[in-house]
Design an enzyme around this catalytic site. Structure first.
Site, PDB file in Angstrom:
ATOM      1  N   LYS A   1      63.623  30.018   4.876  1.00  0.00           N
ATOM      2  CA  LYS A   1      64.352  31.019   4.125  1.00  0.00           C
ATOM      3  C   LYS A   1      65.834  30.636   3.958  1.00  0.00           C
ATOM      4  O   LYS A   1      66.653  31.240   2.964  1.00  0.00           O
ATOM      5  CB  LYS A   1      64.403  32.415   5.099  1.00  0.00           C
ATOM      6  CG  LYS A   1      63.228  33.419   5.063  1.00  0.00           C
ATOM      7  CD  LYS A   1      63.336  34.409   5.849  1.00  0.00           C
ATOM      8  CE  LYS A   1      61.800  35.108   6.014  1.00  0.00           C
ATOM      9  NZ  LYS A   1      61.721  36.310   6.644  1.00  0.00           N
TER      10      LYS A   1
ATOM     11  N   ASN B   1      63.913  35.573   0.801  1.00  0.00           N
ATOM     12  CA  ASN B   1      62.661  35.872   1.153  1.00  0.00           C
ATOM     13  C   ASN B   1      61.618  35.907  -0.104  1.00  0.00           C
ATOM     14  O   ASN B   1      60.597  36.114  -0.117  1.00  0.00           O
ATOM     15  CB  ASN B   1      62.328  36.775   2.196  1.00  0.00           C
ATOM     16  CG  ASN B   1      62.468  38.324   1.637  1.00  0.00           C
ATOM     17  OD1 ASN B   1      63.177  38.503   0.753  1.00  0.00           O
ATOM     18  ND2 ASN B   1      61.562  39.062   2.366  1.00  0.00           N
TER      19      ASN B   1
ATOM     20  N   ASN C   1      72.749  40.960  22.313  1.00  0.00           N
ATOM     21  CA  ASN C   1      72.019  39.648  22.190  1.00  0.00           C
ATOM     22  C   ASN C   1      72.125  39.041  23.495  1.00  0.00           C
ATOM     23  O   ASN C   1      73.170  39.070  24.249  1.00  0.00           O
ATOM     24  CB  ASN C   1      72.455  38.772  21.058  1.00  0.00           C
ATOM     25  CG  ASN C   1      71.211  37.923  20.819  1.00  0.00           C
ATOM     26  OD1 ASN C   1      70.001  37.951  20.736  1.00  0.00           O
ATOM     27  ND2 ASN C   1      71.812  36.568  20.582  1.00  0.00           N
TER      28      ASN C   1
ATOM     29  N   ALA D   1      75.578  35.717  23.535  1.00  0.00           N
ATOM     30  CA  ALA D   1      76.907  36.413  22.778  1.00  0.00           C
ATOM     31  C   ALA D   1      77.297  35.633  21.667  1.00  0.00           C
ATOM     32  O   ALA D   1      77.840  36.281  20.477  1.00  0.00           O
ATOM     33  CB  ALA D   1      78.017  36.421  24.114  1.00  0.00           C
TER      34      ALA D   1
ATOM     35  N   ILE E   1      60.506  45.908  15.277  1.00  0.00           N
ATOM     36  CA  ILE E   1      60.025  45.488  14.104  1.00  0.00           C
ATOM     37  C   ILE E   1      58.807  44.355  14.337  1.00  0.00           C
ATOM     38  O   ILE E   1      58.203  44.150  13.440  1.00  0.00           O
ATOM     39  CB  ILE E   1      61.074  44.357  13.216  1.00  0.00           C
ATOM     40  CG1 ILE E   1      61.469  43.133  13.959  1.00  0.00           C
ATOM     41  CG2 ILE E   1      62.271  45.260  13.037  1.00  0.00           C
ATOM     42  CD1 ILE E   1      62.228  42.136  13.022  1.00  0.00           C
TER      43      ILE E   1
HETATM   44  P1  ATR Z   1      64.102  35.868  13.904  1.00  0.00           P
HETATM   45  O1  ATR Z   1      64.226  35.090  12.401  1.00  0.00           O
HETATM   46  O2  ATR Z   1      62.505  36.341  14.037  1.00  0.00           O
HETATM   47  O3  ATR Z   1      64.826  36.774  14.067  1.00  0.00           O
HETATM   48  P2  ATR Z   1      65.327  34.226  15.560  1.00  0.00           P
HETATM   49  O4  ATR Z   1      66.423  33.651  14.632  1.00  0.00           O
HETATM   50  O5  ATR Z   1      64.780  32.996  16.387  1.00  0.00           O
HETATM   51  O6  ATR Z   1      64.150  34.576  14.856  1.00  0.00           O
HETATM   52  O7  ATR Z   1      65.780  35.008  16.578  1.00  0.00           O
HETATM   53  C1  ATR Z   1      65.167  35.399  17.879  1.00  0.00           C
HETATM   54  C2  ATR Z   1      65.973  36.531  18.432  1.00  0.00           C
HETATM   55  O8  ATR Z   1      65.328  36.883  19.760  1.00  0.00           O
HETATM   56  C3  ATR Z   1      67.339  36.037  19.017  1.00  0.00           C
HETATM   57  O9  ATR Z   1      68.069  37.120  19.047  1.00  0.00           O
HETATM   58  C4  ATR Z   1      66.953  35.808  20.273  1.00  0.00           C
HETATM   59  O10 ATR Z   1      68.205  35.694  21.339  1.00  0.00           O
HETATM   60  P3  ATR Z   1      69.148  34.216  21.457  1.00  0.00           P
HETATM   61  O11 ATR Z   1      70.100  34.531  20.335  1.00  0.00           O
HETATM   62  O12 ATR Z   1      69.759  34.518  22.706  1.00  0.00           O
HETATM   63  O13 ATR Z   1      68.118  33.113  21.406  1.00  0.00           O
HETATM   64  C5  ATR Z   1      65.896  36.668  20.818  1.00  0.00           C
HETATM   65  N1  ATR Z   1      65.033  36.438  21.797  1.00  0.00           N
HETATM   66  C6  ATR Z   1      64.086  35.662  21.688  1.00  0.00           C
HETATM   67  N2  ATR Z   1      63.400  35.473  23.057  1.00  0.00           N
HETATM   68  C7  ATR Z   1      64.203  36.060  23.792  1.00  0.00           C
HETATM   69  C8  ATR Z   1      64.086  36.503  25.335  1.00  0.00           C
HETATM   70  N3  ATR Z   1      63.041  36.035  26.029  1.00  0.00           N
HETATM   71  N4  ATR Z   1      65.098  37.297  25.742  1.00  0.00           N
HETATM   72  C9  ATR Z   1      66.012  37.696  25.126  1.00  0.00           C
HETATM   73  N5  ATR Z   1      66.273  37.647  23.697  1.00  0.00           N
HETATM   74  C10 ATR Z   1      65.323  36.751  23.258  1.00  0.00           C
END
Ligand code: ATR
Length: 282
Positions: free
Chosen positions: A66, A87, A152, A155, A220
């Site tokens: 993307k 997208n 998040n 942070a 989502i």
């Molecule tokens: P997408 O494009 O699907 O949003 P991504 O860019 O990899 O995927 O983002 C994943 C999100 O899920 C992020 O906010 C991630 O938190 P971090 O920024 O701290 O990595 C969050 N996430 C994924 N696994 C997690 C977990 N086990 N606990 C808390 N947050 C999680």
């Protein structure tokens, strides 16, 4: 005329997009096909060059391309450019123009399900700060949400997302613990992380013990059919929105862009849900 659409991504072969777009073509009485172009990263450049040579009307772009697609485009619309991800590509007079329908698809699914929602008065808590959260943040900000706080795990990613703020939107970056404590302040909670997705169905990003009864809690994630956070929201008397509508409406917005028509897609959401319920393959 007969349209040709497609999807580029990796992996992509299990995508629901061909089924969804075939439904739209049928519904609109149009001829056409939607093909999957599964392309590994080492072949991306060659695949895009090959796509330039064929008569394609538009294509979707999914993970992990993307952002990577952007240098190959002739133009990117202002919304996609602010989100930093595309997208949907529309081929217009031979030019590749990039759009992003993910976040707008979420907002449309929200308003279809809860038409009384006044986004100008909606205080939002966004859980997560990844790619999906970026699109939704910007779409809600453009729709007028006065407060969009971001919680998040990391942070710094929340801070980066906050930079997408529109002037009329207030945003704070919170820890997940603080968000959980202050949950009663929000009218809309949007879960955008992969937490709770099949096969980790019992995982839940925060507890909803402080959720307001009038709030809408949305996730989502669309597999499992009902995620753990949505089950808790229902049990606590909140309203819920699952991820099925977002998936269909982001596709509908792409289809509308390509065909310059309007698709009323509520019945496709219902059909999609029936299919998911009967789907035991993944
Ligand atoms: P997408 O494009 O699907 O949003 P991504 O860019 O990899 O995927 O983002 C994943 C999100 O899920 C992020 O906010 C991630 O938190 P971090 O920024 O701290 O990595 C969050 N996430 C994924 N696994 C997690 C977990 N086990 N606990 C808390 N947050 C999680």
């Amino acid at each position: 005329m007969s349209y040709l659409f497609g999807l580029i991504g990796y992996p992509a072969k299990h995508s629901k997009s061909p089924w969804i777009h075939e439904q739209f073509l049928k519904k609109q009485g149009e001829q056409g096909a939607y093909r999957i172009f599964e392309t590994s990263p080492d072949l991306l450049k060659d695949k895009l060059q090959a796509l330039k040579m064929i008569e394609i009307d538009g294509f979707n772009v999914t993970v992990p391309y993307k952002e990577e697609i952007i240098p190959y485009l002739d133009e990117v619309d202002s919304y996609a450019s602010s989100v930093g991800a595309v997208n949907t590509v529309h081929v217009q007079d031979g030019k590749w123009i990039g759009y992003n329908t993910d976040g707008k698809g979420y907002v449309r699914s929200l308003l279809e399900e809860y038409p009384d929602t006044n986004l100008n008065k909606t205080r939002v808590l966004l859980l997560g700060a990844g790619g999906a959260a970026r699109g939704i943040y910007r779409a809600l900000a453009e729709a007028g949400a006065p407060v969009i706080d971001i919680a998040n795990r990391t942070a710094s990613r929340g801070e980066a997302l906050r930079k997408l703020r529109c002037e009329s939107t207030e945003s704070a970056v919170l820890s997940l613990e603080k968000a959980e404590e202050g949950l009663s302040h929000y009218d809309l909670v949007v879960q955008t992380t992969s937490v709770g997705m099949t096969p980790n169905e019992s995982d839940q990003i925060i507890s909803l013990r402080n959720v307001s009864h009038n709030a809408i809690v949305s996730d989502i994630v669309y597999k499992p059919f009902e995620t753990s956070i949505l089950k808790e929201a229902k049990n606590r008397g909140a309203r819920v929105l699952n991820g099925h509508g977002m998936l269909i409406y982001q596709a509908a917005l792409a289809f509308e862009q390509w065909t310059e028509t309007f698709v009323e897609a509520n019945d496709i959401v219902t059909k999609f849900e029936q299919q998911l319920k009967g789907d035991t393959t993944c």
